[in-house]
Design a protein around this motif. Structure first.
Motif, PDB file in Angstrom:
ATOM      1  N   ASN A 184       0.810  -1.227   0.000  1.00  0.00           N
ATOM      2  CA  ASN A 184       0.000   0.000   0.000  1.00  0.00           C
ATOM      3  C   ASN A 184       0.838   1.270   0.000  1.00  0.00           C
ATOM      4  O   ASN A 184       0.416   2.291  -0.567  1.00  0.00           O
ATOM      5  N   ASP A 185       2.007   1.227   0.645  1.00  0.00           N
ATOM      6  CA  ASP A 185       2.841   2.427   0.775  1.00  0.00           C
ATOM      7  C   ASP A 185       4.299   2.126   0.420  1.00  0.00           C
ATOM      8  O   ASP A 185       5.185   2.221   1.293  1.00  0.00           O
ATOM      9  N   PRO A 186       4.600   1.730  -0.817  1.00  0.00           N
ATOM     10  CA  PRO A 186       5.992   1.373  -1.169  1.00  0.00           C
ATOM     11  C   PRO A 186       6.972   2.530  -0.995  1.00  0.00           C
ATOM     12  O   PRO A 186       8.138   2.312  -0.667  1.00  0.00           O
ATOM     13  N   SER A 187       6.517   3.761  -1.204  1.00  0.00           N
ATOM     14  CA  SER A 187       7.415   4.918  -1.097  1.00  0.00           C
ATOM     15  C   SER A 187       7.937   5.097   0.328  1.00  0.00           C
ATOM     16  O   SER A 187       9.076   5.536   0.537  1.00  0.00           O
ATOM     17  N   ILE A 188       7.088   4.761   1.333  1.00  0.00           N
ATOM     18  CA  ILE A 188       7.518   4.875   2.736  1.00  0.00           C
ATOM     19  C   ILE A 188       8.711   3.963   2.992  1.00  0.00           C
ATOM     20  O   ILE A 188       9.692   4.346   3.650  1.00  0.00           O
ATOM     21  N   PHE A 189       8.656   2.750   2.466  1.00  0.00           N
ATOM     22  CA  PHE A 189       9.729   1.778   2.685  1.00  0.00           C
ATOM     23  C   PHE A 189      11.009   2.218   1.981  1.00  0.00           C
ATOM     24  O   PHE A 189      12.109   1.986   2.490  1.00  0.00           O
ATOM     25  N   ASP A 190      10.860   2.847   0.828  1.00  0.00           N
ATOM     26  CA  ASP A 190      12.037   3.387   0.131  1.00  0.00           C
ATOM     27  C   ASP A 190      12.650   4.532   0.926  1.00  0.00           C
ATOM     28  O   ASP A 190      13.873   4.617   1.065  1.00  0.00           O
ATOM     29  N   ASP A 191      11.804   5.412   1.450  1.00  0.00           N
ATOM     30  CA  ASP A 191      12.304   6.558   2.226  1.00  0.00           C
ATOM     31  C   ASP A 191      13.030   6.112   3.485  1.00  0.00           C
ATOM     32  O   ASP A 191      14.027   6.714   3.894  1.00  0.00           O
ATOM     33  N   LEU A 192      12.520   5.043   4.107  1.00  0.00           N
ATOM     34  CA  LEU A 192      13.112   4.559   5.352  1.00  0.00           C
ATOM     35  C   LEU A 192      14.319   3.659   5.129  1.00  0.00           C
ATOM     36  O   LEU A 192      14.958   3.226   6.081  1.00  0.00           O
ATOM     37  N   LYS A 193      14.598   3.339   3.859  1.00  0.00           N
ATOM     38  CA  LYS A 193      15.731   2.467   3.498  1.00  0.00           C
ATOM     39  C   LYS A 193      15.546   1.067   4.072  1.00  0.00           C
ATOM     40  O   LYS A 193      16.468   0.466   4.639  1.00  0.00           O
ATOM     41  N   VAL A 194      14.321   0.540   3.923  1.00  0.00           N
ATOM     42  CA  VAL A 194      13.987  -0.785   4.437  1.00  0.00           C
ATOM     43  C   VAL A 194      14.114  -1.802   3.310  1.00  0.00           C
ATOM     44  O   VAL A 194      13.681  -1.555   2.185  1.00  0.00           O
ATOM     45  N   GLY A 195      14.724  -2.966   3.599  1.00  0.00           N
ATOM     46  CA  GLY A 195      14.934  -4.011   2.600  1.00  0.00           C
ATOM     47  C   GLY A 195      13.649  -4.678   2.158  1.00  0.00           C
ATOM     48  O   GLY A 195      12.613  -4.569   2.820  1.00  0.00           O
ATOM     49  N   PRO A 196      13.693  -5.424   1.046  1.00  0.00           N
ATOM     50  CA  PRO A 196      12.482  -6.074   0.492  1.00  0.00           C
ATOM     51  C   PRO A 196      11.909  -7.164   1.375  1.00  0.00           C
ATOM     52  O   PRO A 196      10.755  -7.552   1.219  1.00  0.00           O
ATOM     53  N   GLU A 197      12.718  -7.691   2.309  1.00  0.00           N
ATOM     54  CA  GLU A 197      12.216  -8.747   3.199  1.00  0.00           C
ATOM     55  C   GLU A 197      11.222  -8.207   4.228  1.00  0.00           C
ATOM     56  O   GLU A 197      10.512  -8.977   4.883  1.00  0.00           O
ATOM     57  N   VAL A 198      11.140  -6.904   4.359  1.00  0.00           N
ATOM     58  CA  VAL A 198      10.193  -6.284   5.304  1.00  0.00           C
ATOM     59  C   VAL A 198       8.887  -5.999   4.568  1.00  0.00           C
ATOM     60  O   VAL A 198       8.824  -5.132   3.709  1.00  0.00           O
ATOM     61  N   ARG A 199       7.846  -6.734   4.916  1.00  0.00           N
ATOM     62  CA  ARG A 199       6.547  -6.593   4.244  1.00  0.00           C
ATOM     63  C   ARG A 199       5.672  -5.535   4.905  1.00  0.00           C
ATOM     64  O   ARG A 199       4.819  -4.934   4.267  1.00  0.00           O
ATOM     65  N   SER A 200       5.850  -5.354   6.207  1.00  0.00           N
ATOM     66  CA  SER A 200       5.080  -4.339   6.941  1.00  0.00           C
ATOM     67  C   SER A 200       5.955  -3.804   8.065  1.00  0.00           C
ATOM     68  O   SER A 200       6.888  -4.478   8.523  1.00  0.00           O
ATOM     69  N   ILE A 201       5.640  -2.611   8.510  1.00  0.00           N
ATOM     70  CA  ILE A 201       6.400  -2.015   9.618  1.00  0.00           C
ATOM     71  C   ILE A 201       5.463  -1.131  10.438  1.00  0.00           C
ATOM     72  O   ILE A 201       4.608  -0.433   9.882  1.00  0.00           O
ATOM     73  N   MET A 202       5.604  -1.232  11.753  1.00  0.00           N
ATOM     74  CA  MET A 202       4.777  -0.441  12.658  1.00  0.00           C
ATOM     75  C   MET A 202       5.688   0.405  13.538  1.00  0.00           C
ATOM     76  O   MET A 202       6.724  -0.056  14.012  1.00  0.00           O
ATOM     77  N   PHE A 203       5.293   1.662  13.740  1.00  0.00           N
ATOM     78  CA  PHE A 203       5.988   2.543  14.672  1.00  0.00           C
ATOM     79  C   PHE A 203       5.020   2.882  15.800  1.00  0.00           C
ATOM     80  O   PHE A 203       3.933   3.383  15.550  1.00  0.00           O
TER      81      PHE A 203
END
Length: 418
Positions: A184-203
């Protein structure tokens, strides 16, 4: 059914009439016999009707009994499921109580997060969980400490750091827990420099008394577990707040109020401790003296408030550039000092050069001003340059003056100037 019964009656009547005519049965006997037979037939019909009604009633009762038994079984299954769910919740509460009891007994972040990590792995499925301890006002939050724990079955890996400034900006934007899915939010993962193995992230912000004290980041966490996780996180926030209060009280006596570095008195206490330890185990350790170049001119040009802001920012740069075991202090005025345990001269020079370069590249944004400044650094090492603490500081100080004399914004090692 009634038509069939009528046909049967007609057939019986015809049968008796034929028998009467064929065999010449006396009317005296025939008519009573016919009446009896008809009576028996209609009695049979009445019995059959009653029997059918009884069978139908029995069948209905049987069906009702089966339905009642089915409902009873269903109710028992629901009760078992409820008991199981209640037992699981009770066990979770017991585990939470034990975990928080252990955390409450500790006054160190390392111990608290270790207990938190154990409970987290036992209760949830996730890839990696990170904790960022925050300091400063809301408009100047910065990460002071970082911890991480890997989920069960996950192999710890050396990964690039997340964009922590971006995480803080996300918190400031939402001011609540936020859950992102890569689809749903691929740009967020790019901005955070998160690898492809991370499917979701919660803060998940950890707040206490309307003040954020840290942020938990959890990777590959199930969204339906968020509510249950929030109970643990809320309790964890209270424990972190307690440790922060304890550290604040403790640090008031040993830290500088402006830079949050240690005061000069505590620096010398730790210097003597490190000296004794290094003598015992035959370790080397380094001492660095740091001074801001032309700081008086900056104060005269921009005022002391700007000067204080630069001192505060420089203290943060120094703290972020060294290890947790290193001792950073404000020596006095615009001068800072560092103790680097178990560090030979080559490594000490690399650390000093890294700090110098960071300050040189930094643009200090203070109020409406953008200011550039530099620092000079002197380095000395035990036992090569001195065997006593004050003598070691003196050697680093002489190296600092040599750096100033060489044109400032440089690093000098004591042995290279003697």
């Amino acid at each position: 059914m009634r038509i069939a019964y009528g046909v049967c009656a007609i057939v019986l009547a015809v049968f008796f009439t034929i028998a009467y005519q064929a065999y010449g049965i006396s009317r005296l006997y025939f008519e009573p016999a016919l009446i009896v037979m008809c009576g028996l037939f209609f009695a049979f019909l009445t019995y059959k009707k009653s029997l059918d009604a009884a069978l139908s009633d029995w069948d209905t009762r049987l069906k009702d009994k089966k339905a009642a038994e089915s409902e009873k079984i269903k109710g028992l299954d629901e009760l078992k499921a409820f008991v199981k769910q209640a037992t699981e919740k009770e066990m979770a509460l017991v585990k939470l109580y034990e975990a928080t009891k252990g955390m409450s007994a500790s006054l160190k972040f390392d111990d608290i997060f270790n207990l938190f990590g154990v409970f987290l792995k036992e209760s949830f499925r996730f890839r990696k969980c990170g904790l960022f301890i925050l300091r400063g006002p809301d408009d100047d939050l910065h990460i002071e400490k970082r911890y991480e724990v890997w989920g069960i079955g996950e192999e710890p890996k050396s990964e690039a750091d997340l964009d922590y400034d971006k995480i803080i900006r996300l918190y400031m934007q939402y001011k609540r827990e936020i859950y992102f899915v890569r689809e749903n939010d691929p740009s967020i993962f790019d901005d955070l420099k998160v690898g492809p193995e991370v499917r979701s992230i919660m803060f998940f912000p950890l707040s206490s008394e309307k003040k954020v004290v840290g942020i938990l980041s959890v990777e590959n966490f199930l969204s339906e577990e968020v509510d249950r996780f929030s109970v643990l996180a809320t309790q964890f926030a209270l424990e972190i707040r307690k440790v922060l209060l304890y550290e604040t009280i403790e640090e008031l006596a040993i830290t500088d109020g402006l830079t949050s570095l240690y005061v000069r008195r505590y620096f010398f206490e730790r210097l003597n401790e490190e000296l004794n330890r290094s003598k015992r185990y035959k370790f080397k350790f380094a001492c660095l003296m740091i001074d801001i170049d032309d700081f008086k001119k900056t104060n005269d040009s921009y005022g002391h408030l700007v000067g204080d802001a630069i001192l505060r920012a420089l203290g943060r740069i120094i703290k972020e550039s060294v290890r947790e075991i290193d001792i950073a202090a404000r020596y006095g005025g615009e001068e800072f000092s560092l103790i680097l345990p178990e560090t030979p001269s080559e490594s000490a020079m690399l650390v000093a050069e890294r700090i110098r370069k960071k300050v040189e590249e930094k643009v200090f944004r203070v109020y409406d001003e953008k200011i550039k400044t530099t620092i000079s650094i002197g380095v000395s090492v035990y036992p090569e340059d001195a065997l006593k603490g004050k003598d070691l500081v003196g050697c680093a100080d002489k190296a600092l003056y040599a750096a100033k004399a060489a044109g400032k914004n440089v690093v000098r090692y004591y042995k290279s100037i003697v």
